[in-house]
Structures are given as structure tokens and as C-alpha cells.
Design a protein around this motif. Sequence first.
Motif, PDB file in Angstrom:
ATOM      1  N   ARG A  70       0.841  -1.206   0.000  1.00  0.00           N
ATOM      2  CA  ARG A  70       0.000   0.000   0.000  1.00  0.00           C
ATOM      3  C   ARG A  70       0.875   1.254   0.000  1.00  0.00           C
ATOM      4  NH1 ARG A  70      -2.504   1.358   5.599  1.00  0.00           N
ATOM      5  NH2 ARG A  70      -0.331   1.991   5.813  1.00  0.00           N
ATOM      6  N   ASP A  71       2.003   1.181   0.718  1.00  0.00           N
ATOM      7  CA  ASP A  71       2.859   2.355   0.869  1.00  0.00           C
ATOM      8  C   ASP A  71       3.992   2.436  -0.156  1.00  0.00           C
ATOM      9  OD1 ASP A  71       1.245   2.943   2.986  1.00  0.00           O
ATOM     10  OD2 ASP A  71       2.567   2.064   4.506  1.00  0.00           O
ATOM     11  N   ILE A  72       4.018   1.542  -1.120  1.00  0.00           N
ATOM     12  CA  ILE A  72       5.087   1.559  -2.134  1.00  0.00           C
ATOM     13  C   ILE A  72       4.993   2.867  -2.945  1.00  0.00           C
ATOM     14  CG2 ILE A  72       3.744   0.417  -3.965  1.00  0.00           C
ATOM     15  CD1 ILE A  72       6.194  -1.163  -4.756  1.00  0.00           C
ATOM     16  N   SER A  73       6.103   3.316  -3.486  1.00  0.00           N
ATOM     17  CA  SER A  73       6.042   4.551  -4.274  1.00  0.00           C
ATOM     18  C   SER A  73       5.283   4.280  -5.572  1.00  0.00           C
ATOM     19  CB  SER A  73       7.460   5.066  -4.543  1.00  0.00           C
ATOM     20  OG  SER A  73       7.770   4.961  -5.904  1.00  0.00           O
ATOM     21  N   SER A  74       4.378   5.188  -5.913  1.00  0.00           N
ATOM     22  CA  SER A  74       3.555   5.026  -7.119  1.00  0.00           C
ATOM     23  C   SER A  74       4.438   4.943  -8.356  1.00  0.00           C
ATOM     24  CB  SER A  74       2.599   6.200  -7.280  1.00  0.00           C
ATOM     25  OG  SER A  74       1.739   6.236  -6.194  1.00  0.00           O
ATOM     26  N   VAL A  75       5.498   5.735  -8.361  1.00  0.00           N
ATOM     27  CA  VAL A  75       6.399   5.760  -9.525  1.00  0.00           C
ATOM     28  C   VAL A  75       7.010   4.371  -9.733  1.00  0.00           C
ATOM     29  CG1 VAL A  75       8.491   6.849 -10.486  1.00  0.00           C
ATOM     30  CG2 VAL A  75       6.909   8.173  -9.050  1.00  0.00           C
ATOM     31  N   GLN A  76       7.445   3.770  -8.630  1.00  0.00           N
ATOM     32  CA  GLN A  76       8.107   2.465  -8.710  1.00  0.00           C
ATOM     33  C   GLN A  76       7.163   1.371  -9.225  1.00  0.00           C
ATOM     34  OE1 GLN A  76       9.529   1.034  -4.926  1.00  0.00           O
ATOM     35  NE2 GLN A  76      11.015  -0.353  -5.846  1.00  0.00           N
ATOM     36  N   ILE A  77       5.947   1.322  -8.674  1.00  0.00           N
ATOM     37  CA  ILE A  77       5.018   0.252  -9.073  1.00  0.00           C
ATOM     38  C   ILE A  77       4.484   0.505 -10.484  1.00  0.00           C
ATOM     39  CG2 ILE A  77       2.932   1.196  -7.907  1.00  0.00           C
ATOM     40  CD1 ILE A  77       3.469  -2.449  -7.683  1.00  0.00           C
ATOM     41  N   ARG A  78       4.276   1.787 -10.836  1.00  0.00           N
ATOM     42  CA  ARG A  78       3.762   2.079 -12.171  1.00  0.00           C
ATOM     43  C   ARG A  78       4.806   1.712 -13.230  1.00  0.00           C
ATOM     44  NH1 ARG A  78       2.151   7.482 -12.205  1.00  0.00           N
ATOM     45  NH2 ARG A  78      -0.042   7.046 -11.878  1.00  0.00           N
ATOM     46  N   ALA A  79       6.066   1.988 -12.943  1.00  0.00           N
ATOM     47  CA  ALA A  79       7.133   1.710 -13.909  1.00  0.00           C
ATOM     48  C   ALA A  79       7.163   0.223 -14.262  1.00  0.00           C
ATOM     49  CB  ALA A  79       8.480   2.153 -13.336  1.00  0.00           C
ATOM     50  N   GLN A  80       6.886  -0.620 -13.295  1.00  0.00           N
ATOM     51  CA  GLN A  80       6.965  -2.063 -13.543  1.00  0.00           C
ATOM     52  C   GLN A  80       5.620  -2.668 -13.974  1.00  0.00           C
ATOM     53  OE1 GLN A  80       9.732  -3.719 -13.581  1.00  0.00           O
ATOM     54  NE2 GLN A  80       8.893  -5.780 -13.857  1.00  0.00           N
ATOM     55  N   TYR A  81       4.550  -2.258 -13.325  1.00  0.00           N
ATOM     56  CA  TYR A  81       3.256  -2.929 -13.579  1.00  0.00           C
ATOM     57  C   TYR A  81       2.159  -2.015 -14.109  1.00  0.00           C
ATOM     58  CZ  TYR A  81       5.118  -7.181 -11.759  1.00  0.00           C
ATOM     59  OH  TYR A  81       5.883  -8.308 -11.603  1.00  0.00           O
ATOM     60  N   GLY A  82       2.496  -0.772 -14.406  1.00  0.00           N
ATOM     61  CA  GLY A  82       1.530   0.153 -15.007  1.00  0.00           C
ATOM     62  C   GLY A  82       0.262   0.285 -14.187  1.00  0.00           C
ATOM     63  N   ILE A  83      -0.842   0.384 -14.887  1.00  0.00           N
ATOM     64  CA  ILE A  83      -2.132   0.651 -14.246  1.00  0.00           C
ATOM     65  C   ILE A  83      -2.551  -0.489 -13.312  1.00  0.00           C
ATOM     66  CG2 ILE A  83      -3.485  -0.244 -16.211  1.00  0.00           C
ATOM     67  CD1 ILE A  83      -4.430   2.876 -14.256  1.00  0.00           C
ATOM     68  N   VAL A  84      -2.162  -1.712 -13.644  1.00  0.00           N
ATOM     69  CA  VAL A  84      -2.545  -2.875 -12.813  1.00  0.00           C
ATOM     70  C   VAL A  84      -1.958  -2.724 -11.399  1.00  0.00           C
ATOM     71  CG1 VAL A  84      -2.362  -5.391 -12.595  1.00  0.00           C
ATOM     72  CG2 VAL A  84      -2.693  -4.357 -14.845  1.00  0.00           C
ATOM     73  N   GLY A  85      -0.699  -2.350 -11.337  1.00  0.00           N
ATOM     74  CA  GLY A  85      -0.031  -2.173 -10.045  1.00  0.00           C
ATOM     75  C   GLY A  85      -0.626  -1.014  -9.255  1.00  0.00           C
ATOM     76  N   ILE A  86      -0.873   0.097  -9.958  1.00  0.00           N
ATOM     77  CA  ILE A  86      -1.438   1.284  -9.305  1.00  0.00           C
ATOM     78  C   ILE A  86      -2.815   0.970  -8.721  1.00  0.00           C
ATOM     79  CG2 ILE A  86      -2.455   3.568  -9.854  1.00  0.00           C
ATOM     80  CD1 ILE A  86       0.512   3.762  -9.495  1.00  0.00           C
ATOM     81  N   ARG A  87      -3.594   0.202  -9.477  1.00  0.00           N
ATOM     82  CA  ARG A  87      -4.934  -0.174  -9.011  1.00  0.00           C
ATOM     83  C   ARG A  87      -4.870  -0.937  -7.689  1.00  0.00           C
ATOM     84  NH1 ARG A  87      -7.598  -2.737 -14.117  1.00  0.00           N
ATOM     85  NH2 ARG A  87      -8.038  -0.814 -15.208  1.00  0.00           N
ATOM     86  N   ILE A  88      -3.966  -1.907  -7.602  1.00  0.00           N
ATOM     87  CA  ILE A  88      -3.877  -2.698  -6.366  1.00  0.00           C
ATOM     88  C   ILE A  88      -3.465  -1.800  -5.203  1.00  0.00           C
ATOM     89  CG2 ILE A  88      -2.717  -4.653  -5.232  1.00  0.00           C
ATOM     90  CD1 ILE A  88      -2.498  -5.964  -8.001  1.00  0.00           C
TER      91      ILE A  88
END
Length: 425
Positions: free
Chosen positions: A208-226
Motif C-alpha cells: 500500500r505504501d510503495i512509491s507510485s512511480v516504482q510500481i507504475r514503472a513495472q506494472y503500469g495501471i494494474v499495479g497502481i490499481r492494487i
Amino acid sequence: MSKAIIQIDANNFYASCEQMIDPSIKGKAIVVLSNNDGCIIARSSEARKMGIPMGQPYYKFKNKLKQLNIKVRSSNYELYGDMSNRLMELLKKHCEELEIYSIDEAFATIKRPKDKCLYHWGKDLRALVYQNIGIPISIGIGETKVLSKISNHIAKKIHKNSGIFDIGIIENKDHYLNQIKVDQIWGVGKRMSAWLKDRGITNAKELRDISSVQIRAQYGIVGIRIKNELKGNSCITIKEKPPARKEICVSRSFAYPIDSLEELNQAISQYVLIASSKLRKHNQLSSAITIFTTTNIYSKDFYKSEATKKLKIATSNSAIILKQSLSLTKKIFKPYKNLIKAGIILHKLQSNNYKQNILFNEGNRQKELHLERLDKIIDNINKRNKKNTLNWGSSIIKKDWTPRRDNLSYLSTTTLESIPTVFAN
Ligand SMILES: [Mg+2]
């Protein structure tokens, strides 16, 4: 008034269905086996406590199960399907929106009352389901689908909550999210879980607290959604209408290897009739058929074959699909091969509402209408009576190579003849 998302999950569904239909095994340790009595695919909570693992081959545990007096049942999908329909119909009446997610799981929405507490609502629903269907359910409540799934997970762990947990009313969720490992989060697959662990993210709070930039770079919208769903911002909506099926596959393993074209024809005919009646049930048509068969992958003489036929006009008619399938069966059959499995895939599915006919095909229209009427009559008779009351000659089985179901529960909820008789003086 805010809306809560509910996740409902039937506990040990297959095992619970078996216990519901046969009171003599209620509260006792039982396991359910996969097709052909291959592996253990469900355990009652009693069997789970006795240390019986999931997914293990039955033959390895046969003696142990006997020693521990654990009852064994072959899978009875007809029963589970019927119980699932009854469960979903009941849930529909008591929830606002309902998304049937799998045979034993659903997402739903419900408005929160003024005091926000849904515990009594959940308790009543649980009691109602048990009273009407005889199956225990767990209820997870949260602001989002991901959180409701986590809630359900917790509901199963905290016994004093009697199968209900609401993470939505908890201000600081850190204590609970800390306990949920990343691979237990809905939507996090094996790969994402490994990637997260490599970066030191092991639980739901950390994700939940991961940086949005980091998760988006790897998993795009799917990661951001989770990530957003874990924060309580709903991104994944409830889908009341299931997406249309893209293909229908019916396949089975045989009780023993078969090596004659006659037997393969019988098997394929049976699967064709099941697949085409499913097609009609969903008001769909198919314009491509694949037939396949295989020997044991480990045999010296390994053989695997498949053949496909594209149809000019999409159809759901048993006679047409049967005729094409049997000519494909002839193509894939090879003598002296010990076949252990065969099946049919109907693909290129489309809705029957937009059926396209070929121009200048008027002469065949009459024949087509006759076939459609015949299918309807057979479907109705089989629905009203017992499956296979009326069938096509080519599917009649002379030798019993049909999958092994030695421990099938003799009772069901779908045929009149298996309703128990009660005598009263
Ligand atoms: Mg379940």
C-alpha cells in the motif's frame, strides 16, 4: 451513506456440499477427489486439521485416509453447480449488486447503515444461507474489492468473529495489513510477488505504501490499481454481467486407455453433446471446432493429435457439430495407440442474437429450423428428467471407459429419482 464492498466465499465448498447432501458425514473428516478420482481437491475443515494436504494423488493417501477413517467422495460437479446457483440466487436477493466471481465466490455491494455496522447484516445472511442451503460461508467487508478479499481471509482466521470481518470500519488498518503476505493479495500473481519480495515488500501494508512511480514503472495501471485499492480507493468495479465465454472445452480422462476408433467416437460424441448443449444454454454459436486426444505423456509410444474445422455458418446444433467432430476424430485417430484422454473445444463463439446467414441459403433454412426444434426438445426433456434421458446413438457407450467415480455421492439435488423417500405411519 457510503457503500461497502462484500466478498462472500463458501467454506470448503465441494466438501461442504457433500456434507450437506449426506448427513452421515456432517462434521466428519472428508476429502473430495478430482476427475477420474485422481487427486485430493477439497477437504472438510476436519480433514484439514488432520493434516491431509491438497492436490496430492489419491493413491498415495488411500491407506492413510482409510486408517484415519476419512471418508472419500468422487467430485460431483452437477451437485456443486446446482448448490452454487442456489447460493447465488439467495445472495442476489439480499445484496444490491452481485458479481458471481467463481463457483463458490461472489462480490457484492451494500449501503452502510447510519452506525456503519454491518456485522448484524452479515450474521443474518450467514444464518439464512446455512438455513436454506446448509453451507457455511465467510463474509469479508471493506471499501474495495481487494480489501474485502483481505477481510474474508481474516474472517476465516478469527474464530470469535463467526466468519465475518469488516476492515472498512477500522481507522488504522496497519495491524491487519501487516499480517497479509503479498502473495495472499488478490491480483498479485507469482511474478509480481517475487518482484515485490526482491524489493523488500513482503506484506499488504508495505505494498500500500510503495512509491507510485516504482510500481507504475513495472506494472503500469494494474499495479497502481492494487495499491489504490489497498488504500481504500475503489478502482475495480463490480461486474454484474459475466463476460461472454470465448470458448467451451469439454474433455475427460478415461478410466483405462482405449485404442479403438469406435470407443473414441463414443467419447467424442458424448463431449460434443455436452459442449453443444452448453453453447445453447448460453445462447451462443460456434464457428470452429477442435477435437484432440492424447496418450500418457510418459509412455514410450507418446502420441498427441488435434484437428480443427472452421464452419461457414456459426451453429449450436448438435447434429451439425457431431457430424463435423466425427470426421475430425477419424483424422486424429491412429491405431494401436493407448489413448487416455480426449476432448472438444468449440471456439470463435458469438451471440445467437446476431446470427449471420449465407445469402441464397434459403433452401436449407427449413432444415435448420427442424434441427433447432429437435435440439430444443432434447434439451427440455433432459432438463426436466435426467441428464442423457434422450441422446444421439453415436454417444451410447458399450464399454465402460468413462472416468472413474467410484466414490460418487448417490444423492443429488438435480434428479427426481434421487430424492429420498420418506415413509410415515
Ligand atoms: Mg471457498
